[in-house]
Design a protein around this motif. Sequence first.
Motif, PDB file in Angstrom:
ATOM      1  N   GLN A  14      -6.049  -1.308   3.575  1.00  0.00           N
ATOM      2  CA  GLN A  14      -6.913  -2.225   2.839  1.00  0.00           C
ATOM      3  C   GLN A  14      -7.307  -3.405   3.705  1.00  0.00           C
ATOM      4  O   GLN A  14      -6.484  -3.957   4.444  1.00  0.00           O
ATOM      5  CB  GLN A  14      -6.217  -2.727   1.569  1.00  0.00           C
ATOM      6  N   VAL A  66       0.855  -1.191   0.000  1.00  0.00           N
ATOM      7  CA  VAL A  66       0.000   0.000   0.000  1.00  0.00           C
ATOM      8  C   VAL A  66       0.887   1.235   0.000  1.00  0.00           C
ATOM      9  O   VAL A  66       1.863   1.304   0.762  1.00  0.00           O
ATOM     10  CB  VAL A  66      -0.919   0.024   1.235  1.00  0.00           C
ATOM     11  N   MET A 100     -11.486  -0.408   1.411  1.00  0.00           N
ATOM     12  CA  MET A 100     -10.311   0.424   1.664  1.00  0.00           C
ATOM     13  C   MET A 100     -10.710   1.629   2.494  1.00  0.00           C
ATOM     14  O   MET A 100     -11.813   2.154   2.354  1.00  0.00           O
ATOM     15  CB  MET A 100      -9.676   0.863   0.354  1.00  0.00           C
ATOM     16  N   CYS A 111      -3.988   6.484  -3.367  1.00  0.00           N
ATOM     17  CA  CYS A 111      -3.403   5.322  -2.705  1.00  0.00           C
ATOM     18  C   CYS A 111      -3.482   4.144  -3.650  1.00  0.00           C
ATOM     19  O   CYS A 111      -4.560   3.847  -4.181  1.00  0.00           O
ATOM     20  CB  CYS A 111      -4.163   5.026  -1.421  1.00  0.00           C
ATOM     21  N   THR A 112      -2.360   3.488  -3.863  1.00  0.00           N
ATOM     22  CA  THR A 112      -2.369   2.262  -4.651  1.00  0.00           C
ATOM     23  C   THR A 112      -2.176   1.086  -3.708  1.00  0.00           C
ATOM     24  O   THR A 112      -1.381   1.141  -2.770  1.00  0.00           O
ATOM     25  CB  THR A 112      -1.261   2.263  -5.710  1.00  0.00           C
ATOM     26  N   ALA A 113      -2.935   0.033  -3.956  1.00  0.00           N
ATOM     27  CA  ALA A 113      -2.866  -1.159  -3.109  1.00  0.00           C
ATOM     28  C   ALA A 113      -2.878  -2.389  -3.998  1.00  0.00           C
ATOM     29  O   ALA A 113      -3.684  -2.472  -4.928  1.00  0.00           O
ATOM     30  CB  ALA A 113      -4.049  -1.202  -2.147  1.00  0.00           C
ATOM     31  N   GLU A 122       0.614   5.655  -0.296  1.00  0.00           N
ATOM     32  CA  GLU A 122      -0.150   6.895  -0.443  1.00  0.00           C
ATOM     33  C   GLU A 122       0.695   7.959  -1.138  1.00  0.00           C
ATOM     34  O   GLU A 122       1.931   7.924  -1.085  1.00  0.00           O
ATOM     35  CB  GLU A 122      -0.581   7.451   0.916  1.00  0.00           C
ATOM     36  N   TYR A 151      -8.045  -3.764   9.420  1.00  0.00           N
ATOM     37  CA  TYR A 151      -7.252  -3.548   8.209  1.00  0.00           C
ATOM     38  C   TYR A 151      -5.914  -4.253   8.336  1.00  0.00           C
ATOM     39  O   TYR A 151      -5.214  -4.099   9.332  1.00  0.00           O
ATOM     40  CB  TYR A 151      -7.062  -2.052   7.955  1.00  0.00           C
ATOM     41  N   CYS A 189      -3.589   5.184   4.284  1.00  0.00           N
ATOM     42  CA  CYS A 189      -4.493   4.345   3.506  1.00  0.00           C
ATOM     43  C   CYS A 189      -4.337   2.913   4.011  1.00  0.00           C
ATOM     44  O   CYS A 189      -3.232   2.490   4.376  1.00  0.00           O
ATOM     45  CB  CYS A 189      -4.103   4.443   2.035  1.00  0.00           C
ATOM     46  N   LYS A 244      -6.489  -0.206  -9.275  1.00  0.00           N
ATOM     47  CA  LYS A 244      -6.163  -0.534  -7.875  1.00  0.00           C
ATOM     48  C   LYS A 244      -5.783   0.725  -7.117  1.00  0.00           C
ATOM     49  O   LYS A 244      -4.786   0.752  -6.385  1.00  0.00           O
ATOM     50  CB  LYS A 244      -5.065  -1.594  -7.802  1.00  0.00           C
ATOM     51  N   TRP A 284      -1.256  -1.567   5.459  1.00  0.00           N
ATOM     52  CA  TRP A 284      -1.198  -0.123   5.680  1.00  0.00           C
ATOM     53  C   TRP A 284      -0.064   0.496   4.871  1.00  0.00           C
ATOM     54  O   TRP A 284       0.985  -0.123   4.678  1.00  0.00           O
ATOM     55  CB  TRP A 284      -0.946   0.177   7.157  1.00  0.00           C
ATOM     56  N   GLY A 285      -0.301   1.754   4.458  1.00  0.00           N
ATOM     57  CA  GLY A 285       0.774   2.511   3.843  1.00  0.00           C
ATOM     58  C   GLY A 285       1.578   3.245   4.895  1.00  0.00           C
ATOM     59  O   GLY A 285       1.278   3.177   6.089  1.00  0.00           O
TER      60      GLY A 285
END
Length: 121
Positions: A95, A4, A31, A22-24, A6, A108, A93, A74, A111-112
């Motif tokens: 997921q 993850v 999310m 945010c990419t996950a 951000e 969750y 961010c 994503k 984590w980022g």
Amino acid sequence: QVQVMESGGGLVQAGESLTLSCTASGDNGAMGWFRQAPGKEREAVSCITWGGTITYYTDSVKGRFTVSRNDSKKTLYLRMDSLKPEDTAMYYCAQREYPGCSRARSAYKAWGQGTQVIVSL
């Protein structure tokens, strides 16, 4: 392992807007966006379910923040309008492994590292 990351934080003046991204790497999970101000607990800001059909916002950002996601990329977004100094925080961010939203940090799994948002007067 789900990755993850951000981006999009920065320094803005009160009343201005900012969009976080945010990419996950995970799939099929809800999310969320959390934030943590200095000396305070990390709090849930917003969440969006897998598929984007249901969203959640904490009361202090309702009407100002908009969460969205593009699952083909994503990517999760948080559009923040009418920013206030009290929005200053590190934004994270996260997921879930499940499609439904949760406000609990423990729900969750990925984590980022966070992106800093500073709102000046």
